[in-house]
Design an enzyme around this catalytic site. Structure first.
Site, PDB file in Angstrom:
ATOM      1  N   ASP A  47      -6.683 -23.925 -33.711  1.00 50.27           N
ATOM      2  CA  ASP A  47      -6.406 -24.746 -34.851  1.00 50.27           C
ATOM      3  C   ASP A  47      -6.340 -26.263 -34.496  1.00 50.27           C
ATOM      4  O   ASP A  47      -6.210 -27.174 -35.611  1.00 50.27           O
ATOM      5  CB  ASP A  47      -5.046 -24.286 -35.463  1.00 50.27           C
ATOM      6  N   SER A  48      -6.732 -26.461 -33.213  1.00 51.71           N
ATOM      7  CA  SER A  48      -7.059 -27.801 -32.666  1.00 51.71           C
ATOM      8  C   SER A  48      -8.007 -28.519 -33.654  1.00 51.71           C
ATOM      9  O   SER A  48      -8.602 -29.642 -33.721  1.00 51.71           O
ATOM     10  CB  SER A  48      -7.448 -28.005 -31.212  1.00 51.71           C
ATOM     11  N   ASP A  86      -7.310 -18.337 -33.214  1.00 41.70           N
ATOM     12  CA  ASP A  86      -6.066 -19.156 -33.300  1.00 41.70           C
ATOM     13  C   ASP A  86      -5.272 -19.059 -34.579  1.00 41.70           C
ATOM     14  O   ASP A  86      -5.545 -19.424 -35.711  1.00 41.70           O
ATOM     15  CB  ASP A  86      -6.356 -20.380 -32.885  1.00 41.70           C
ATOM     16  N   LYS A 116      -4.346 -15.689 -31.069  1.00 44.49           N
ATOM     17  CA  LYS A 116      -3.336 -16.378 -30.199  1.00 44.49           C
ATOM     18  C   LYS A 116      -2.197 -17.082 -31.223  1.00 44.49           C
ATOM     19  O   LYS A 116      -2.753 -17.161 -32.308  1.00 44.49           O
ATOM     20  CB  LYS A 116      -3.831 -17.603 -29.422  1.00 44.49           C
ATOM     21  N   GLU A 118       1.649 -19.110 -31.418  1.00 45.18           N
ATOM     22  CA  GLU A 118       2.384 -20.097 -30.622  1.00 45.18           C
ATOM     23  C   GLU A 118       3.867 -19.476 -30.723  1.00 45.18           C
ATOM     24  O   GLU A 118       4.527 -19.006 -31.512  1.00 45.18           O
ATOM     25  CB  GLU A 118       2.478 -21.495 -31.248  1.00 45.18           C
ATOM     26  N   GLU A 184       0.932 -24.986 -22.460  1.00 36.20           N
ATOM     27  CA  GLU A 184       0.585 -26.199 -22.758  1.00 36.20           C
ATOM     28  C   GLU A 184       1.521 -27.588 -22.348  1.00 36.20           C
ATOM     29  O   GLU A 184       2.783 -27.406 -22.631  1.00 36.20           O
ATOM     30  CB  GLU A 184       0.354 -26.433 -24.231  1.00 36.20           C
TER      31      GLU A 184
HETATM   32  O1  KIV Z   1      -5.790 -24.955 -30.816  1.00 34.96           O
HETATM   33  C1  KIV Z   1      -6.008 -25.219 -29.697  1.00 34.96           C
HETATM   34  O2  KIV Z   1      -6.976 -25.446 -29.421  1.00 34.96           O
HETATM   35  C2  KIV Z   1      -5.113 -24.748 -28.482  1.00 34.96           C
HETATM   36  C3  KIV Z   1      -5.524 -25.018 -27.364  1.00 34.96           C
HETATM   37  C4  KIV Z   1      -4.896 -26.529 -27.049  1.00 34.96           C
HETATM   38  C5  KIV Z   1      -4.855 -24.092 -26.081  1.00 34.96           C
HETATM   39  O3  KIV Z   1      -4.232 -24.104 -28.920  1.00 34.96           O
END
Ligand code: KIV
Length: 273
Positions: A47-48, A86, A116, A118, A184
Site C-alpha cells: 500500500d506504499s 498488501d 500481508k 499490519e 518495520e
Molecule cells: O506497503 C509497503 O510497501 C510495506 C513495506 C514497507 C513493508 O508495507
C-alpha cells in the site's frame, strides 16, 4: 532459483537454512519482470503505492480495487516469484469475514500467493487466523505500522521499551499461522532478538542487519524521489537524475526541432511502416 516457483514453503526453508530472503515492492508488470530476473524472492504489492506512486502523505487512502489491479500486473510480470498483496487500510479492520473476503480477492482476481496485514494486537491476530484458515498464507507486519499513523501521530523508530510487546506479537503471529512478518523501523538489537526467537521468517525494513531478509520500496531504492533520504534507505540508482535529464533533453529536442529526426518519420505513399 530461476524457473522454480517460490512458495511460502520455499521462504520457510530458506529461513531454516539461514539464507537471506530478498524482498522488494513492485506495482507494475515491467518492474516485477526485472525483479524476478534479478532473483528477488518475494514481491510485495504494497500500500506504499499510495505514497511512492500517487504522492500521498500516508498509505490510508489505498484501495482494494487499485491494489488488486496492480497485483495482477505484478503476477503477470513475475510468475515464479512469491507475490504478496498488501491489505489496505479498511480492508481487514472491520471483521474476520471482511478480511477473508478481501484476501480472497487478491488470490482469485490477481493471482497473489499470499496477503500481508499490519498489527500484532488481538484483532490483527484474529484476522491472520481467519485468513490462514481459509487457505491463504499471511505475512504479518509489526513495529512501525503506517496504517496506524492517526493514533501514533508520526513515523518513529520502535525502541527497546517495546521489546516485550514485539516478542509477544511475533509469537502470536507464529501461532496464528503467519508464514513470515515484516519488522518495520525497529532498533537493530531489538529486531535481532525478535528474529532469533521467531519461528517464522522476519523481513526487515529499517530493522538492521539481523533479520531473515530485507525489503525496500522499489521506487525509493531506485532513487525516484531525490528528496527522500532516510537513514535506513540505500539508493541503488539515481533514477531521479536519469529521468530528469531525459525529460530535459526531450523538451529541448522538440522545442529546438531535433525531434522527430529523419529516422523517426514515415515516408512513401500508402505504405504503413
Ligand atoms: O506497503 C509497503 O510497501 C510495506 C513495506 C514497507 C513493508 O508495507
Amino acid at each position: 532459483m530461476a524457473g522454480k516457483r517460490i512458495t511460502v514453503k520455499t521462504i520457510a526453508a530458506m529461513k531454516k537454512r539461514g539464507e537471506q530472503i530478498v524482498a522488494l515492492t513492485a506495482y507494475d508488470f515491467h518492474t516485477a519482470r526485472m525483479e524476478e530476473t534479478a532473483g528477488v524472492h518475494m514481491i510485495l504489492v504494497g500500500d506504499s503505492f499510495q505514497m511512492a506512486v500517487l504522492g500521498e502523505e500516508t498509505t490510508l487512502g489505498a484501495s482494494m480495487d487499485v491494489l488488486v489491479a496492480h497485483c495482477k500486473a505484478v503476477r503477470k510480470g513475475a510468475p515464479d516469484t512469491l507475490v504478496v498483496g498488501d491489505m489496505p487500510f479498511g480492508s481487514y479492520q472491520p471483521s474476520d469475514e471482511i478480511a477473508i473476503k478481501n484476501a480472497v480477492r487478491f488470490v482469485a482476481e490477481a493471482g497473489a500467493d499470499a496477503v500481508k496485514l499490519e498489527g500484532g494486537n488481538s484483532a490483527a491476530i484474529s484476522r491472520v487466523k481467519a485468513i490462514v484458515n481459509s487457505g491463504i498464507p499471511v505475512m504479518g507486519h509489526i513495529g512501525l505500522l503506517p496504517q496506524s499513523i492517526k493514533s501514533e501521530g508520526s513515523y518513529r523508530v520502535v525502541r527497546s521499551d517495546s521489546e516485550e510487546i514485539l516478542l509477544e506479537q511475533i509469537r502470536a503471529l507464529d501461532e496464528a499461522g503467519a508464514f513470515s512478518a515484516v519488522l518495520e523501523m525497529i532498533e537493530e538489537e531489538v529486531a535481532a532478538k525478535i528474529s532469533s526467537v521467531s519461528g517464522i521468517a522476519t523481513i526487515g525494513i529499517g530493522a538492521g542487519r539481523y533479520t531473515h531478509g530485507q525489503i525496500l520500496v522499489v521506487n525509493d531504492m531506485l532513487g525516484m524521489n531525490g528528496d527522500f533520504n532516510p537513514k535506513f534507505l540505500k539508493k541503488y540508482a539515481d533514477l531521479h537524475s536519469v529521468i530528469k535529464s531525459a525529460l530535459d533533453n526531450y523538451v529541448s529536442d522538440v522545442t529546438g526541432g531535433a525531434f522527430p529526426g529523419e529516422e523517426n518519420v514515415f515516408k512513401g505513399r500508402g505504405k504503413a511502416q
